[in-house]
Design an enzyme around this catalytic site. Structure first.
Site, PDB file in Angstrom:
ATOM      1  N   ASP A  56       0.832  -1.195   0.000  1.00 14.57           N
ATOM      2  CA  ASP A  56       0.000   0.000   0.000  1.00 14.57           C
ATOM      3  C   ASP A  56       0.871   1.251   0.000  1.00 14.57           C
ATOM      4  OD1 ASP A  56      -2.266  -1.563   0.115  1.00 14.57           O
ATOM      5  OD2 ASP A  56      -2.566  -1.287   2.280  1.00 14.57           O
ATOM      6  N   ARG A  57       0.311   2.320  -0.490  1.00 17.28           N
ATOM      7  CA  ARG A  57       1.024   3.602  -0.569  1.00 17.28           C
ATOM      8  C   ARG A  57       1.699   3.975   0.754  1.00 17.28           C
ATOM      9  NH1 ARG A  57      -1.600   8.868  -3.388  1.00 17.28           N
ATOM     10  NH2 ARG A  57      -0.164  10.481  -2.688  1.00 17.28           N
TER      11      ARG A  57
END
Length: 222
Positions: A56-57
């Site tokens: 995830d970012r």
């Protein structure tokens, strides 16, 4: 540039310590992504390395890239077969009642025009299993080691919030950002990755906890 975040490199593989906030794929908001930096990770090869999996970012830590097509096929197959060992660390908004356990909670994706998409526990969803262990407790919060046995989207974030009843600190989707409702970074980190290989030693790489983990991070963490 990511030159100072290289954890491992050989003719087949490249592992970087991805910083929090760096998207893997190009997002709609135009934020620079790992895809925009891939050419700088060639290190003499004709082609940039290819992503084998994703984080995830706002999740930091071990991210594996393949440096040729054959390695990409083999590594991808290992992820699909569940033979890759992954370890994450997270700080939870509280302390679990037990010291360790296994979360077996199937997950499904739902979406709406107003709220976008999210992952929820669902009896008829995709199987998802996570082993966990409390490692430290400071100030009423626990540093927990997670070892996912499956690789579902947002698995650890939902398993923490719904399986343990304690969201990961800084998770804006599955829990409050912090006790006061302020904006804090997601305290989730991919701390170790072990990729088995048939004819070569396994890739076994660890990334130390970053400074945003505060008192849980080692002294001098960057």
């Amino acid at each position: 540039m990511l030159d100072d975040r290289i954890l491992y490199i050989d003719a087949e593989a490249l592992v970087i310590d991805k910083p929090s906030g760096l998207p893997v794929d190009r997002p709609r908001d135009g934020t620079p992504a790992l895809a925009d930096l891939a050419d700088s990770l060639r290190f003499g090869f004709a082609r940039p390395p290819g992503l084998v999996h994703r984080l995830d970012r706002d999740t930091s830590g071990c991210l594996l890239l393949a440096r040729n097509h054959g390695a990409h096929r083999r590594f991808s197959a290992s992820f699909a077969e569940g033979t890759v060992a992954k370890t994450y660390h997270a700080v939870l908004a509280g302390v679990p009642e037990d010291e360790s356990g296994v979360i077996d909670l199937s997950l499904s994706k739902v979406s709406s025009a107003s709220g976008g998409w999210r992952i929820i526990p669902a009896r008829k969803g995709k199987p998802a299993v996570t082993h966990w262990q409390v490692e430290r407790v400071i100030g009423g919060r626990a540093l927990v080691r997670f070892e996912p046995k499956t690789g579902r989207t947002h698995q650890l974030r939902v398993h923490a919030a719904s399986g343990l009843g304690l969201p990961i600190i800084g998770d804006p989707t599955y829990g409050p950002t912090d006790d006061a409702g302020g904006d804090v970074p997601l305290l989730l980190h991919a701390s170790r990755l072990v990729m088995p290989r048939r004819t070569k030693p396994a890739i076994d790489v660890a990334a130390p906890l970053p400074a945003r983990f505060g008192a849980f991070a080692p002294a001098g963490a960057g």
